[in-house]
Design a protein around this motif. Structure first.
Motif, mmCIF file in Angstrom:
data_model
loop_
_atom_site.group_PDB
_atom_site.id
_atom_site.type_symbol
_atom_site.label_atom_id
_atom_site.label_comp_id
_atom_site.label_asym_id
_atom_site.label_seq_id
_atom_site.Cartn_x
_atom_site.Cartn_y
_atom_site.Cartn_z
ATOM 1 N N ASP A 1 -35.952 -99.770 122.126
ATOM 2 C CA ASP A 1 -36.087 -100.962 122.976
ATOM 3 C C ASP A 1 -34.712 -101.474 123.418
ATOM 4 O OD1 ASP A 1 -38.854 -101.028 122.923
ATOM 5 O OD2 ASP A 1 -39.004 -102.625 121.436
ATOM 6 N N HIS B 1 -41.120 -106.227 123.666
ATOM 7 C CA HIS B 1 -41.974 -106.478 124.839
ATOM 8 C C HIS B 1 -41.284 -105.852 126.053
ATOM 9 C CE1 HIS B 1 -39.729 -110.618 125.040
ATOM 10 N NE2 HIS B 1 -38.992 -109.635 125.509
ATOM 11 N N VAL C 1 -41.000 -111.006 129.767
ATOM 12 C CA VAL C 1 -39.815 -111.844 129.999
ATOM 13 C C VAL C 1 -40.076 -112.768 131.195
ATOM 14 C CG1 VAL C 1 -37.371 -111.839 130.660
ATOM 15 C CG2 VAL C 1 -38.223 -110.140 129.019
ATOM 16 N N ALA D 1 -41.383 -98.173 123.140
ATOM 17 C CA ALA D 1 -40.434 -98.185 124.250
ATOM 18 C C ALA D 1 -40.929 -97.288 125.375
ATOM 19 C CB ALA D 1 -39.072 -97.720 123.748
ATOM 20 N N GLY D 2 -40.706 -97.725 126.607
ATOM 21 C CA GLY D 2 -41.045 -96.899 127.763
ATOM 22 C C GLY D 2 -42.298 -97.379 128.458
ATOM 23 N N PRO D 3 -42.625 -96.774 129.635
ATOM 24 C CA PRO D 3 -43.715 -97.233 130.487
ATOM 25 C C PRO D 3 -45.072 -97.297 129.791
ATOM 26 C CG PRO D 3 -42.421 -95.575 131.606
ATOM 27 C CD PRO D 3 -41.919 -95.642 130.209
ATOM 28 N N THR E 1 -34.678 -109.294 127.247
ATOM 29 C CA THR E 1 -34.161 -110.268 126.284
ATOM 30 C C THR E 1 -34.029 -109.631 124.892
ATOM 31 O OG1 THR E 1 -36.425 -111.091 125.990
ATOM 32 C CG2 THR E 1 -34.977 -112.312 127.512
ATOM 33 N N VAL E 2 -35.156 -109.451 124.219
ATOM 34 C CA VAL E 2 -35.145 -108.902 122.857
ATOM 35 C C VAL E 2 -36.140 -107.740 122.767
ATOM 36 C CG1 VAL E 2 -34.467 -111.040 121.686
ATOM 37 C CG2 VAL E 2 -36.891 -110.605 122.168
ATOM 38 N N THR F 1 -40.159 -106.392 130.498
ATOM 39 C CA THR F 1 -39.709 -107.457 131.413
ATOM 40 C C THR F 1 -40.880 -108.219 132.046
ATOM 41 O OG1 THR F 1 -39.339 -105.736 133.066
ATOM 42 C CG2 THR F 1 -37.402 -106.596 131.922
ATOM 43 N N GLY G 1 -33.561 -99.577 126.242
ATOM 44 C CA GLY G 1 -34.279 -100.014 127.449
ATOM 45 C C GLY G 1 -33.711 -101.324 127.991
ATOM 46 N N GLY H 1 -36.389 -101.712 133.955
ATOM 47 C CA GLY H 1 -35.439 -100.632 133.661
ATOM 48 C C GLY H 1 -35.589 -99.381 134.524
HETATM 49 P P1 UTP Z 1 -39.288 -102.508 131.464
HETATM 50 O O1 UTP Z 1 -39.533 -103.937 131.530
HETATM 51 O O2 UTP Z 1 -38.734 -101.811 132.636
HETATM 52 O O3 UTP Z 1 -40.665 -101.896 131.000
HETATM 53 O O4 UTP Z 1 -38.336 -102.260 130.226
HETATM 54 P P2 UTP Z 1 -41.575 -100.662 131.314
HETATM 55 O O5 UTP Z 1 -42.979 -101.153 131.270
HETATM 56 O O6 UTP Z 1 -41.159 -99.636 130.311
HETATM 57 O O7 UTP Z 1 -41.197 -100.131 132.742
HETATM 58 P P3 UTP Z 1 -41.793 -100.411 134.215
HETATM 59 O O8 UTP Z 1 -41.796 -101.918 134.408
HETATM 60 O O9 UTP Z 1 -43.155 -99.814 134.217
HETATM 61 O O10 UTP Z 1 -40.783 -99.728 135.090
HETATM 62 C C1 UTP Z 1 -37.957 -100.951 129.803
HETATM 63 C C2 UTP Z 1 -38.012 -100.860 128.304
HETATM 64 O O11 UTP Z 1 -36.986 -101.718 127.724
HETATM 65 C C3 UTP Z 1 -37.442 -102.328 126.540
HETATM 66 C C4 UTP Z 1 -38.845 -101.755 126.278
HETATM 67 O O12 UTP Z 1 -38.697 -100.604 125.476
HETATM 68 C C5 UTP Z 1 -39.306 -101.364 127.685
HETATM 69 O O13 UTP Z 1 -40.301 -100.345 127.654
HETATM 70 N N1 UTP Z 1 -37.402 -103.827 126.677
HETATM 71 C C6 UTP Z 1 -37.297 -104.404 127.916
HETATM 72 C C7 UTP Z 1 -37.430 -104.646 125.549
HETATM 73 O O14 UTP Z 1 -37.557 -104.161 124.422
HETATM 74 N N2 UTP Z 1 -37.330 -106.011 125.702
HETATM 75 C C8 UTP Z 1 -37.187 -106.596 126.922
HETATM 76 O O15 UTP Z 1 -37.072 -107.843 126.998
HETATM 77 C C9 UTP Z 1 -37.207 -105.765 128.054
#
Ligand code: UTP
Length: 236
Positions: A71, A126, A131, A187-189, A122-123, A128, A74, A48
């Motif tokens: 989430d 978690h 995923v 949610a978030g990094p 996806t959901v 990506t 995100g 994201g």
């Molecule tokens: P990211 O996969 O980008 O995660 O998804 P991250 O760890 O926050 O960011 P990077 O990889 O360090 O840039 C962003 C947010 O989207 C939600 C989560 O809240 C995640 O933190 N998300 C993403 C889900 O809930 N499910 C998913 O399958 C993917």
């Protein structure tokens, strides 16, 4: 079926600060298309990045405290970025999916018609990273590569610990000792590789690799099956 390679492209790679990094997207999509032209099936999972961080922060400011809802915000960002990357890939003439799959099983099934499959989240529950590891399981790949904006897995966060030690090689158990138990941290990094994904890798014996995807020569070497700079995480 031909060889399947799964790569997570962290959302931070798609952005330069708060703007979409078209130069990186065009160069990375060209590398992916060239690799697919050799007959390899390539699964790409896009994160994201700035868009997820910003939209999650906005939802928090407007009063959303529920992790599930944050989430979902995100996930929308990851799918937007995935569609952007898939569109760039299409301009190379590569065989890419038209719509963004919402499950790793449907993404794996899409290899029947496309040599490159791009997806986002996806959901809720978690990130990506998880995923992409599930996508590896569902498509029969033995390894999943996580391309992010750091060079290695370190024993502690390198941003705040100048004495952090990088690993060139480690096992999944050693990685789990660093990232912690398989829990969603909100949610978030978060940590370097999603601990929920690490648990899936342990359960299904999926080898992992981590590299800096901003350095496109490294991504190119990895996709070509050559040695590359980064952390190789073996099953045992
Ligand atoms: P990211 O996969 O980008 O995660 O998804 P991250 O760890 O926050 O960011 P990077 O990889 O360090 O840039 C962003 C947010 O989207 C939600 C989560 O809240 C995640 O933190 N998300 C993403 C889900 O809930 N499910 C998913 O399958 C993917």
């Amino acid at each position: 079926m031909s060889q399947v390679v799964i790569v997570a492209l962290g959302g931070s790679l798609m952005y330069d600060g708060d703007i979409i990094d078209e130069e990186w997207i065009n160069a990375a999509s060209t590398i992916v298309a060239q690799s697919a032209a050799t007959g390899t099936k390539i699964g790409i999972v896009i994160g994201g990045g700035y868009r997820a961080r910003k939209n999650i922060a906005t939802a928090r400011e407007s009063g959303t405290t529920n992790t599930f809802d944050l989430d979902l915000v995100g996930i929308e960002a990851t799918r937007f970025n995935a569609a952007t990357f898939a569109t760039a890939l299409k301009t190379t003439g590569a065989s890419v999916n038209e719509t963004i799959p919402t499950t790793t099983q449907s993404a794996a099934d899409t290899f029947a018609t496309n040599s490159i499959v791009v997806m986002g989240g996806t959901v809720p529950g978690h990130t990506t990273d998880a995923v992409s590891i599930n996508f590896a399981v569902d498509s029969g790949a033995s390894r999943c590569t996580i391309a992010t904006n750091v060079d290695f897995v370190y024993d502690k966060a390198p941003q705040t610990n100048p004495d952090a030690v990088p690993f060139e090689q480690m096992t999944l158990a050693e990685l789990q000792a660093i990232v912690g138990p398989p829990e969603h941290r909100g949610a978030g990094p978060n940590v370097v590789i999603d601990p929920i994904g690490v648990q899936v890798a342990i359960e299904h014996s999926i080898e992992l690799a981590l590299l800096n995807g901003k350095k496109l020569d490294i991504l190119e070497s990895c996709l070509a099956g050559e040695d590359f700079r980064g952390t190789k995480i073996e099953v045992k």
